[in-house]
Design a protein around this motif. Structure first.
Motif, PDB file in Angstrom:
ATOM      1  N   GLY A 510      14.418   8.578 -20.109  1.00 52.91           N
ATOM      2  CA  GLY A 510      13.937   7.346 -20.747  1.00 52.91           C
ATOM      3  C   GLY A 510      14.264   6.099 -19.940  1.00 52.91           C
ATOM      4  N   LEU A 511      14.010   4.930 -20.534  1.00 50.96           N
ATOM      5  CA  LEU A 511      14.222   3.648 -19.866  1.00 50.96           C
ATOM      6  C   LEU A 511      15.591   3.093 -20.240  1.00 50.96           C
ATOM      7  CD1 LEU A 511      10.763   1.917 -20.495  1.00 50.96           C
ATOM      8  CD2 LEU A 511      11.543   3.054 -18.398  1.00 50.96           C
ATOM      9  N   THR A 513      18.202   0.412 -21.425  1.00 51.52           N
ATOM     10  CA  THR A 513      18.020  -0.656 -22.405  1.00 51.52           C
ATOM     11  C   THR A 513      17.819  -2.002 -21.701  1.00 51.52           C
ATOM     12  OG1 THR A 513      19.414   0.560 -23.963  1.00 51.52           O
ATOM     13  CG2 THR A 513      19.038  -1.798 -24.402  1.00 51.52           C
ATOM     14  N   ALA A 516      12.701  -2.832 -19.447  1.00 51.77           N
ATOM     15  CA  ALA A 516      11.262  -2.547 -19.466  1.00 51.77           C
ATOM     16  C   ALA A 516      10.478  -3.567 -18.648  1.00 51.77           C
ATOM     17  CB  ALA A 516      10.755  -2.515 -20.906  1.00 51.77           C
ATOM     18  N   THR A 552       6.833   1.836 -21.798  1.00 47.40           N
ATOM     19  CA  THR A 552       7.457   1.772 -23.123  1.00 47.40           C
ATOM     20  C   THR A 552       8.305   3.013 -23.326  1.00 47.40           C
ATOM     21  OG1 THR A 552       5.507   2.813 -24.124  1.00 47.40           O
ATOM     22  CG2 THR A 552       5.598   0.394 -24.135  1.00 47.40           C
ATOM     23  N   ALA A 553       9.327   2.833 -24.131  1.00 42.74           N
ATOM     24  CA  ALA A 553      10.186   3.972 -24.459  1.00 42.74           C
ATOM     25  C   ALA A 553       9.536   4.798 -25.552  1.00 42.74           C
ATOM     26  CB  ALA A 553      11.566   3.485 -24.904  1.00 42.74           C
ATOM     27  N   ASN A 554       9.669   6.145 -25.437  1.00 43.14           N
ATOM     28  CA  ASN A 554       9.122   7.028 -26.471  1.00 43.14           C
ATOM     29  C   ASN A 554      10.004   6.988 -27.706  1.00 43.14           C
ATOM     30  OD1 ASN A 554       7.135   7.707 -24.664  1.00 43.14           O
ATOM     31  ND2 ASN A 554       8.151   9.609 -23.990  1.00 43.14           N
ATOM     32  N   SER A 555       9.418   7.401 -28.842  1.00 45.17           N
ATOM     33  CA  SER A 555      10.225   7.494 -30.067  1.00 45.17           C
ATOM     34  C   SER A 555      11.269   8.594 -29.934  1.00 45.17           C
ATOM     35  CB  SER A 555       9.318   7.767 -31.272  1.00 45.17           C
ATOM     36  OG  SER A 555       8.570   8.960 -31.064  1.00 45.17           O
ATOM     37  N   ALA A 559       9.868   8.443 -21.538  1.00 44.70           N
ATOM     38  CA  ALA A 559       9.187   7.148 -21.487  1.00 44.70           C
ATOM     39  C   ALA A 559       7.719   7.381 -21.189  1.00 44.70           C
ATOM     40  CB  ALA A 559       9.808   6.252 -20.417  1.00 44.70           C
TER      41      ALA A 559
END
Length: 573
Positions: A510-511, A513, A516, A552-555, A559
């Motif tokens: 993921g990204l 924090t 982005a 965008t970050a995934n739920s 990402a």
């Protein structure tokens, strides 16, 4: 009008001030602003609502079907319905009327504040519809005393010999309408002088007055040996007055601030018996124009105005042309500046491009090395596997050509000319990159899957640069899952704004924090071995094609990286 009882007479109206019995034996009574008619035992009352506006009624007379009433403020007649005022033609009004006598042959006679008044018989049919002409008799006609107009009893009477007798303050005076000697000689008229701004001009047929004449005084006269005091005048300034001006007995005419031009002043007069000299007298004159009132001055002003307007128009056209040329020069300079700036930016990023070159050709060179090693293994067997070796050699050649294409397109970034663009099928580019990175995905236990929309419109783009974008995003996703493996999915679809939307979705770390918005900046990286140029180059290529890229970050884990490319419809919207 209304009927009332006989007992009401002498009531609110006060005592009767005049009385008369007409041909039908109706008895008429005059009061203050009221007239009453007695018919047998009934009384008909007329007031202001019925037209009675003569004040205190001092005289009542009848002639045929008409009833005449006179009072302190006028003369009126009754036409079986209501009372109507009688107005003289000279604009004045009758007042203090008494002693009315209706002569069947000669008209209407009555006493008035100015003397004895006679309205000719020919004027009687016009009563109520227009003003009437009249003649008056006073001191100049032999009347030596004032008339008695306030007596309760009649103040005039006509005897059988035709004479009309009037009560005066010193006795009686009479006049015989049938023996009145009329003055039939029209009075000669003479213009005595013309005075312009204090300068007197002798009478002549034509006068030339100076410019800017402000005050004009014309003196005239008319001679009559009978009663010269009663000579009346009318005048008209042709070119100024539309109607004749009634001057009465006044013998002067005044005009102010006349415009330049030619005029004719005419004056006519009548004697004491109303006989007019319609020829009269006249004088022609002209007022010279001042220089600013002349035609040539007006023409000069008009010419000057037109020249000024033309000059202003030409000045405006010149200013517009200059602004147009300046704008064109500015646009040309701006275009050149943009080209130079773009070239400078490309040259200034040569260092960055050199650093990114290894990043861009890492995959094709690595794939070529792997295929070369595989080819050697297939050839070094006891029984060389020639088909597999041949396939590995072909893959190695394709990887080498891919590396050469990348180097050539990187070189185009620092040349002034734009990269060559062609019609590109984005789905085909994605499939090529999936095939190229298939082994890289297997090496890191990453499964690559696609979900590509059918019949997507093609785009006008640099094919190699679009390949770089897709490859960079796929490699970025594979590296995010290199430790634990996972799935990398590439989707394509047509967005609502007629742009192609390509999504690269991973299930990796993921990204970080708050990063982005920074991950697309040059030299920004979260990897220990990263250069920080892959995503920066990706954004530069996408934006140069009129699209945009974001992350965008995934739920869940991972990402999503997405970018858009305009289609032919969106590019021309």
């Amino acid at each position: 009008s209304r009927w009332t009882s006989l007992e009401s007479l002498g009531g609110p109206q006060g005592p009767a001030t005049a009385e008369f019995t007409d041909s039908e034996n109706h008895i008429w009574f005059g009061f203050a602003n009221t007239v009453a008619m007695l018919d047998g035992d009934r009384v008909r009352v007329f007031s202001g609502e019925d037209g009675v506006q003569v004040g205190a009624v001092t005289s009542i007379r009848a002639k045929g079907t008409k009833i005449w009433i006179g009072g302190e403020s006028g003369l009126e007649f009754f036409d079986d319905a209501r009372f109507h005022p009688i107005n003289p033609s000279n604009g004045s009004a009758f007042g203090g009327v008494s002693g009315i006598v209706a002569d069947p042959q000669d008209g209407l006679w009555f006493s008035e504040s100015r003397g004895i008044i006679h309205i000719p018989k020919a004027q009687l049919p016009q009563l109520g519809s227009s003003k009437v002409e009249f003649e008056s008799f006073g001191l100049l006609d032999g009347l030596t005393a004032e008339l008695r107009g306030s007596l309760a009893s009649p103040t005039s009477v006509q005897t059988t010999d035709g004479r009309i007798w009037f009560a005066t303050t010193t006795g009686l005076a009479w006049i015989n309408p049938k023996r009145i000697v009329r003055n039939t000689v029209p009075p000669p008229v003479l213009i005595e002088s013309v005075n312009a701004d204090g300068r007197k001009y002798n009478n002549s047929t034509f006068l030339r007055l100076p410019p800017r004449t402000a005050n004009l005084h014309i003196a005239y006269t008319g001679t009559s040996l009978s009663i010269p005091e009663r000579v009346r005048f009318r005048y008209k300034l042709e070119g100024q007055d539309k109607e004749w001006q009634d001057a009465g007995t006044r013998r002067d005419a005044f005009y102010t601030n006349l415009d330049p031009g030619s005029y004719r002043f005419r004056v006519i007069a009548c004697n004491n018996d109303g006989v007019w000299n319609d020829t009269g007298a006249f004088v022609n004159f002209s007022i010279a124009p001042a220089y600013y009132q002349t035609r040539w001055f007006g023409a000069a002003c008009l010419t000057f105005f037109l020249v000024l307007v033309w000059m202003l128009y030409r000045l405006r056209v010149h200013i517009v042309e200059q602004r147009f040329l300046e704008r064109n020069r500015a646009e040309e300079l701006l275009r050149r500046a943009h080209a130079e700036l773009a070239h400078i930016n490309r040259v200034s990023t040569l260092g960055e491009l050199a650093a990114s070159l290894a990043h861009e050709i890492k995959q094709p060179i690595g794939a070529a090395v792997t295929n070369a090693e595989a080819c050697m293994l297939f050839l070094n067997r006891d029984q060389p596997d020639l088909p597999e070796a041949r396939e590995a050699a072909l893959e190695m050649a394709r990887d080498a050509r891919r590396a050469a294409d990348i180097i050539e397109h990187v070189r185009s970034l620092y040349r002034k000319d734009s990269s060559e663009r062609e019609i590109v099928d984005v789905n085909e580019v994605i499939r090529e990159m999936v095939m190229m990175l298939h082994n890289e995905g297997n090496r890191h236990s990453v499964t690559i899957r696609t979900d590509l929309a059918e019949e997507l419109p093609k785009v006008m783009a640099d094919r190699v640069q679009i390949q770089q974008v897709v490859m960079n995003l796929m490699v970025n996703g594979i590296e995010a899952m290199r430790d634990a493996g996972g799935e990398l999915r590439i989707d394509s679809q047509l967005a609502e704004d007629d742009q192609l939307l390509i999504s690269v979705i991973d299930s990796g770390v993921g990204l970080p924090t708050g990063t982005a918005d920074e991950i697309f900046n040059a030299f920004f990286t979260t990897k220990s071995q990263g250069t920080g140029l892959g995503l920066a180059i990706t954004r530069s290529i996408v934006e140069s094609h009129g699209g945009r890229v974001w992350a965008t970050a995934n739920s869940g884990p991972g990402a999503t990286f997405q970018f858009t490319l305009p289609t032919g419809t969106a590019a021309h919207a």
